[in-house]
Design a protein around this motif. Structure first.
Motif, short mmCIF file in Angstrom:
data_model
loop_
_atom_site.label_atom_id
_atom_site.label_comp_id
_atom_site.label_asym_id
_atom_site.label_seq_id
_atom_site.Cartn_x
_atom_site.Cartn_y
_atom_site.Cartn_z
N LYS A 130 24.73 -19.41 74.31
CA LYS A 130 25.27 -18.23 74.99
C LYS A 130 24.17 -17.17 75.17
CE LYS A 130 30.09 -18.57 73.52
NZ LYS A 130 31.13 -17.96 72.68
N GLU A 131 23.43 -16.93 74.10
CA GLU A 131 22.36 -15.94 74.16
C GLU A 131 21.31 -16.32 75.19
OE1 GLU A 131 20.95 -15.65 70.17
OE2 GLU A 131 22.58 -14.36 69.52
N GLU A 187 22.75 -15.70 78.62
CA GLU A 187 22.72 -14.26 78.92
C GLU A 187 21.29 -13.82 79.27
OE1 GLU A 187 24.59 -11.64 76.07
OE2 GLU A 187 26.19 -13.12 75.73
N LYS A 232 20.47 -14.94 82.70
CA LYS A 232 21.11 -14.07 83.69
C LYS A 232 20.38 -12.74 83.82
CE LYS A 232 25.81 -15.90 83.30
NZ LYS A 232 27.17 -15.61 82.82
#
Length: 131
Positions: A31-32, A35, A38
């Motif tokens: 997830k990190e 992110e 992104k």
């Protein structure tokens, strides 16, 4: 043996917990990283937009400078044209005066020829002074 079996169970339980912990850690890490990816993409887009805006701004500045130069050149050309016209007018006026003086001098000669020899000398003197 009971101790060994119990120890094996504890190790299995710990291994299970570790596996769960590692799986969760991997998920959060994923997830990190997503992110971060992104954010990097957003940053790249912003940088690209900024570059485009800067390019447009530089182009606008360049166009403004060219416009000012062109206006300045036109102004100089206009001033030069006006100056040229004034010089031509002054030259024309000077020629007119010369022509008028020549015409006047021609008339004086005719008068002096009719006036006689003594009168002629005085006319010549005044004529040279006028010129």
């Amino acid at each position: 043996m009971a101790d060994a079996a119990e120890e094996a169970k504890q190790k299995e339980a710990l291994n299970g917990q570790l596996k769960e912990y590692i799986a969760e850690w991997r998920k959060t890490r994923e997830k990190e990283e997503e992110e971060l990816k992104k954010l990097k993409e957003k940053q790249a887009k912003r940088k690209e937009i900024r570059a485009e805006q800067e390019k447009k701004l530089n182009q606008a500045k360049k166009e403004e400078e060219e416009k000012l130069k062109q206006e300045e050149n036109e102004k100089k050309a206009k001033e030069a044209e006006e100056k040229k016209k004034k010089l031509e007018e002054a030259e024309a006026a000077r020629k007119e005066m010369l022509d008028a003086q020549k015409a006047g001098a021609g008339a004086e000669k005719k008068k002096s020829v009719a006036g006689g020899a003594g009168n002629d000398a005085r006319k010549e003197m005044s004529k040279t002074k006028e010129q």
